[in-house]
Structures are given as C-alpha cells and as structure tokens.
Design a protein around this motif. Structure first.
Motif, PDB file in Angstrom:
ATOM      1  N   PRO A  50      -1.746 -10.526   7.084  1.00  0.00           N
ATOM      2  CA  PRO A  50      -2.790 -10.535   8.108  1.00  0.00           C
ATOM      3  C   PRO A  50      -3.432  -9.147   8.199  1.00  0.00           C
ATOM      4  CG  PRO A  50      -0.769 -11.516   8.960  1.00  0.00           C
ATOM      5  CD  PRO A  50      -0.431 -10.896   7.631  1.00  0.00           C
ATOM      6  N   LEU A  51      -4.725  -9.127   8.484  1.00  0.00           N
ATOM      7  CA  LEU A  51      -5.436  -7.857   8.587  1.00  0.00           C
ATOM      8  C   LEU A  51      -4.778  -6.926   9.608  1.00  0.00           C
ATOM      9  CD1 LEU A  51      -7.820  -6.002   7.962  1.00  0.00           C
ATOM     10  CD2 LEU A  51      -9.212  -7.374   9.542  1.00  0.00           C
ATOM     11  N   SER A  52      -4.336  -7.490  10.736  1.00  0.00           N
ATOM     12  CA  SER A  52      -3.732  -6.646  11.782  1.00  0.00           C
ATOM     13  C   SER A  52      -2.466  -5.947  11.283  1.00  0.00           C
ATOM     14  CB  SER A  52      -3.409  -7.479  13.021  1.00  0.00           C
ATOM     15  OG  SER A  52      -2.535  -8.532  12.660  1.00  0.00           O
ATOM     16  N   GLU A  53      -1.758  -6.572  10.345  1.00  0.00           N
ATOM     17  CA  GLU A  53      -0.537  -5.976   9.793  1.00  0.00           C
ATOM     18  C   GLU A  53      -0.843  -4.919   8.739  1.00  0.00           C
ATOM     19  OE1 GLU A  53       2.389  -6.748  10.966  1.00  0.00           O
ATOM     20  OE2 GLU A  53       2.705  -8.941  11.057  1.00  0.00           O
ATOM     21  N   CYS A  54      -2.111  -4.901   8.288  1.00  0.00           N
ATOM     22  CA  CYS A  54      -2.536  -3.890   7.305  1.00  0.00           C
ATOM     23  C   CYS A  54      -3.131  -2.660   7.984  1.00  0.00           C
ATOM     24  CB  CYS A  54      -3.600  -4.467   6.376  1.00  0.00           C
ATOM     25  SG  CYS A  54      -3.030  -5.822   5.357  1.00  0.00           S
ATOM     26  N   MET A  55      -3.673  -2.849   9.190  1.00  0.00           N
ATOM     27  CA  MET A  55      -4.382  -1.761   9.860  1.00  0.00           C
ATOM     28  C   MET A  55      -3.404  -0.829  10.565  1.00  0.00           C
ATOM     29  SD  MET A  55      -7.578  -1.901   9.206  1.00  0.00           S
ATOM     30  CE  MET A  55      -8.588  -1.209  10.502  1.00  0.00           C
ATOM     31  N   ARG A  56      -2.475  -0.305   9.786  1.00  0.00           N
ATOM     32  CA  ARG A  56      -1.455   0.601  10.300  1.00  0.00           C
ATOM     33  C   ARG A  56      -1.440   1.813   9.391  1.00  0.00           C
ATOM     34  NH1 ARG A  56       3.079  -2.511  13.118  1.00  0.00           N
ATOM     35  NH2 ARG A  56       4.220  -0.649  12.567  1.00  0.00           N
ATOM     36  N   ALA A  57      -1.239   2.977   9.991  1.00  0.00           N
ATOM     37  CA  ALA A  57      -1.321   4.231   9.237  1.00  0.00           C
ATOM     38  C   ALA A  57      -0.298   4.300   8.119  1.00  0.00           C
ATOM     39  CB  ALA A  57      -1.153   5.411  10.184  1.00  0.00           C
ATOM     40  N   GLU A  58       0.831   3.562   8.275  1.00  0.00           N
ATOM     41  CA  GLU A  58       1.881   3.651   7.266  1.00  0.00           C
ATOM     42  C   GLU A  58       1.681   2.684   6.106  1.00  0.00           C
ATOM     43  OE1 GLU A  58       2.237   2.531  10.314  1.00  0.00           O
ATOM     44  OE2 GLU A  58       3.565   0.779  10.376  1.00  0.00           O
ATOM     45  N   VAL A  59       0.656   1.846   6.166  1.00  0.00           N
ATOM     46  CA  VAL A  59       0.303   1.042   4.992  1.00  0.00           C
ATOM     47  C   VAL A  59      -0.606   1.930   4.146  1.00  0.00           C
ATOM     48  CG1 VAL A  59      -0.884  -1.025   4.164  1.00  0.00           C
ATOM     49  CG2 VAL A  59       0.510  -1.112   6.257  1.00  0.00           C
ATOM     50  N   ILE A  60      -0.054   2.426   3.056  1.00  0.00           N
ATOM     51  CA  ILE A  60      -0.860   3.361   2.257  1.00  0.00           C
ATOM     52  C   ILE A  60      -1.012   2.887   0.820  1.00  0.00           C
ATOM     53  CG2 ILE A  60      -0.519   5.416   3.699  1.00  0.00           C
ATOM     54  CD1 ILE A  60       1.619   6.403   1.911  1.00  0.00           C
ATOM     55  N   PHE A  61      -2.149   3.275   0.256  1.00  0.00           N
ATOM     56  CA  PHE A  61      -2.380   3.154  -1.177  1.00  0.00           C
ATOM     57  C   PHE A  61      -1.807   4.429  -1.774  1.00  0.00           C
ATOM     58  CE2 PHE A  61      -5.619   0.517   0.773  1.00  0.00           C
ATOM     59  CZ  PHE A  61      -5.538  -0.634   0.019  1.00  0.00           C
ATOM     60  N   ALA A  62      -0.623   4.298  -2.380  1.00  0.00           N
ATOM     61  CA  ALA A  62       0.133   5.485  -2.783  1.00  0.00           C
ATOM     62  C   ALA A  62      -0.190   5.890  -4.213  1.00  0.00           C
ATOM     63  CB  ALA A  62       1.624   5.218  -2.632  1.00  0.00           C
ATOM     64  N   LEU A  63      -0.461   7.184  -4.378  1.00  0.00           N
ATOM     65  CA  LEU A  63      -0.706   7.781  -5.696  1.00  0.00           C
ATOM     66  C   LEU A  63       0.450   8.691  -6.105  1.00  0.00           C
ATOM     67  CD1 LEU A  63      -3.495   7.935  -3.811  1.00  0.00           C
ATOM     68  CD2 LEU A  63      -4.463   8.860  -5.883  1.00  0.00           C
ATOM     69  N   GLY A  64       1.312   9.043  -5.135  1.00  0.00           N
ATOM     70  CA  GLY A  64       2.383   9.990  -5.419  1.00  0.00           C
ATOM     71  C   GLY A  64       3.704   9.558  -4.807  1.00  0.00           C
ATOM     72  N   LEU A  65       4.788   9.992  -5.451  1.00  0.00           N
ATOM     73  CA  LEU A  65       6.141   9.751  -4.941  1.00  0.00           C
ATOM     74  C   LEU A  65       6.950  11.031  -5.116  1.00  0.00           C
ATOM     75  CD1 LEU A  65       8.531   7.943  -3.988  1.00  0.00           C
ATOM     76  CD2 LEU A  65       8.854   7.295  -6.390  1.00  0.00           C
ATOM     77  N   ASP A  66       7.527  11.502  -4.012  1.00  0.00           N
ATOM     78  CA  ASP A  66       8.388  12.695  -4.045  1.00  0.00           C
ATOM     79  C   ASP A  66       7.715  13.875  -4.766  1.00  0.00           C
ATOM     80  OD1 ASP A  66      10.251  11.221  -2.607  1.00  0.00           O
ATOM     81  OD2 ASP A  66      11.345  10.588  -4.391  1.00  0.00           O
ATOM     82  N   GLY A  67       6.434  14.061  -4.477  1.00  0.00           N
ATOM     83  CA  GLY A  67       5.713  15.229  -4.989  1.00  0.00           C
ATOM     84  C   GLY A  67       5.194  15.115  -6.411  1.00  0.00           C
ATOM     85  N   GLN A  68       5.399  13.955  -7.026  1.00  0.00           N
ATOM     86  CA  GLN A  68       4.946  13.734  -8.405  1.00  0.00           C
ATOM     87  C   GLN A  68       3.955  12.570  -8.412  1.00  0.00           C
ATOM     88  OE1 GLN A  68       6.102  15.567 -11.030  1.00  0.00           O
ATOM     89  NE2 GLN A  68       7.325  16.762  -9.577  1.00  0.00           N
ATOM     90  N   PRO A  69       3.143  12.465  -9.478  1.00  0.00           N
ATOM     91  CA  PRO A  69       2.330  11.247  -9.594  1.00  0.00           C
ATOM     92  C   PRO A  69       3.259  10.030  -9.581  1.00  0.00           C
ATOM     93  CG  PRO A  69       1.687  12.855 -11.268  1.00  0.00           C
ATOM     94  CD  PRO A  69       2.936  13.389 -10.614  1.00  0.00           C
ATOM     95  N   LEU A  70       2.837   8.966  -8.968  1.00  0.00           N
ATOM     96  CA  LEU A  70       3.666   7.764  -8.874  1.00  0.00           C
ATOM     97  C   LEU A  70       4.014   7.258 -10.278  1.00  0.00           C
ATOM     98  CD1 LEU A  70       4.790   5.530  -6.954  1.00  0.00           C
ATOM     99  CD2 LEU A  70       2.591   4.366  -7.271  1.00  0.00           C
ATOM    100  N   PRO A  71       5.313   7.125 -10.599  1.00  0.00           N
ATOM    101  CA  PRO A  71       5.691   6.653 -11.942  1.00  0.00           C
ATOM    102  C   PRO A  71       5.131   5.253 -12.214  1.00  0.00           C
ATOM    103  CG  PRO A  71       7.613   7.528 -10.778  1.00  0.00           C
ATOM    104  CD  PRO A  71       6.491   7.448  -9.773  1.00  0.00           C
ATOM    105  N   SER A  72       4.758   5.007 -13.460  1.00  0.00           N
ATOM    106  CA  SER A  72       4.080   3.735 -13.765  1.00  0.00           C
ATOM    107  C   SER A  72       4.980   2.539 -13.477  1.00  0.00           C
ATOM    108  CB  SER A  72       3.559   3.719 -15.195  1.00  0.00           C
ATOM    109  OG  SER A  72       4.608   3.933 -16.091  1.00  0.00           O
ATOM    110  N   GLU A  73       6.295   2.664 -13.690  1.00  0.00           N
ATOM    111  CA  GLU A  73       7.147   1.492 -13.427  1.00  0.00           C
ATOM    112  C   GLU A  73       7.215   1.170 -11.928  1.00  0.00           C
ATOM    113  OE1 GLU A  73       8.127   4.393 -14.638  1.00  0.00           O
ATOM    114  OE2 GLU A  73      10.093   5.008 -13.836  1.00  0.00           O
ATOM    115  N   HIS A  74       6.935   2.166 -11.083  1.00  0.00           N
ATOM    116  CA  HIS A  74       6.903   1.931  -9.634  1.00  0.00           C
ATOM    117  C   HIS A  74       5.490   1.624  -9.134  1.00  0.00           C
ATOM    118  CE1 HIS A  74      11.096   2.573  -8.848  1.00  0.00           C
ATOM    119  NE2 HIS A  74      11.089   3.752  -9.450  1.00  0.00           N
TER     120      HIS A  74
END
Ligand SMILES: Nc1nc2c(c(=O)[nH]1)N[C@H]1C(S)=C(S)[C@@H](COP(=O)(O)O)O[C@H]1N2
Ligand SMILES: [Mo]
Length: 200
Positions: A122-146
């Motif tokens: 539902p849109l309301s469940e997406c409109m939260r600051a913690e729903v992110i389009f993530a490009l990084g994990l633990d300071g590195q570019p997001l690994p392709s398998e993740h």
C-alpha cells in the motif's frame, strides 16, 4: 555516523527487536528467486510510472546524485532469519513520490525488478522515511548479490517487500500482487504480527 537509526521500529508495533519466530544471524544470506541478473550501467534506467503527474526516468548518474540518507536498520527474512544493524544508504521513498507528484487516487505501489521479480505494498506503507532505495551497504556500494546497483529496503516488513535490482515502480489506483504475494505470501507482511502467509 548514521542520519537515522530505525532499529527501535519494533516499538511502533509493540514487539521485541527480534520478531516472533525469527533467529538472529551475523551472516547476510542471499535470497534470490533466480540468481543475480546482469545489466549495463550505460543503459540502466530507473523509471516511475502509473498514477503520477510526472512520469520519471533516471539514469544511474541522475539517480546517484539524489540526496541520500544513511540509516541503521534491521532486516527480517520471512524464512526465519534476521540481521541487525545494517547500514543502508539511499534515497527515501517519499523523495521519489514527491518528484513524481503522485495523484490523489493512488493507493498502492508495485516494484519491478530486472530478474522479473515484483512486490507490492500500500502507498501509505511506502511513504515512510525508512523505506529507501538503497545504493550502499555498510559504507560500500551495494553488492550485486544483495540487489546492487539499487534495491528497496523495508525494515517494517519482511524483506521480500524489498525488491533487489529495482528498475521501475508503478503507482496504482488498486492493488496488484507481486511475485511472492501471488504465490501465497502475505500482502501485509508485518513481522511483529507474523504475517508470513496470505489468508486469501
Ligand atoms: N529482485 C528480487 N528482489 C528480491 C528477491 C528476489 O528474488 N528478487 N528476494 C526477496 C527475498 S525473499 C528476500 S528475503 C530479500 C533477500 O535479500 P538478500 O538477498 O539481500 O538477503 O530480497 C527480496 N527481494
Ligand atoms: Mo525472503
């Protein structure tokens, strides 16, 4: 170091940090329905379509220049493992919704990925600051398998709501079910209510 720590999110759902029926793991298992897809950064594109006033498309350069937040989040897989304290960095969902200028009768969102995966919320469940389009994990570019170069994370839901290799989101005026939701997994997917399977 992080802009936002959402590891207390469980309090909103009156639950423990480790949701019922989950066990904590230090590893970060990879769960993909059909392996890691391939793509070309030159032609990679992220698009926003459907019930919006501005349909959008971003090249990799354009997307990676959007304002990002670094967040500390827990991650709960419906198969029973949870990984605490992931540091994901990315673009919050509301930023994209605002750029697209979502129409008033939009109520639902379908996320589409390069491997043919999809998931809906539902849109309301997406409109939260913690729903992110993530490009990084633990300071590195997001690994392709993740899910790199770009995935969604949904710390308030089981992790199948977070589409890896996401390249499109479609705003909808009625629900459409995603890959696992069509196959019997819960649409709601609240880990503190153990909403694993659909009762449809
Ligand atoms: N595109 C895509 N996204 C996906 C999946 C998938 O198979 N394809 N699996 C989902 C499931 S069931 C889980 S638990 C998480 C796993 O993310 P991870 O492999 O980074 O642990 O991704 C979710 N997103
Ligand atoms: Mo999962």
């Amino acid at each position: 170091m992080v802009d936002r720590d959402v590891t207390s999110l469980h309090e909103e759902f009156n639950g423990e940090r480790l949701p019922p029926g989950q066990r904590q793991t230090e590893r970060f298992p990879v769960l993909s329905k059909s392996g890691t897809p391939s793509w070309d950064m030159e032609t990679w594109e992220f698009s926003v379509t459907g019930a919006v006033k501005n349909e959008l498309s971003y090249s990799w350069k354009e997307f990676s220049e959007l304002p990002q937040e670094r967040q500390r989040q827990d991650f709960h897989c419906v198969t029973g493992w949870s990984r605490f304290n992931n540091e994901f960095s990315g673009v919050p969902f509301p930023t994209i919704a605002q750029q697209a200028d979502v129409v008033d009768d939009a109520v639902h969102v379908l996320f589409n990925s390069l491997d043919g995966y999809s998931t809906d919320l539902p849109l309301s469940e997406c409109m939260r600051a913690e729903v992110i389009f993530a490009l990084g994990l633990d300071g590195q570019p997001l690994p392709s398998e993740h899910g790199g170069p770009l995935r969604v994370v949904t710390p308030h839901k089981y992790a199948y709501k977070g589409a890896k290799w996401v390249t499109n989101i479609t705003f909808l005026t009625e629900q459409k079910r995603g890959y696992w939701e069509k196959r019997g997994y819960s649409s709601a997917a609240n880990p503190w209510k153990e909403e694993r399977y659909s009762t449809f």
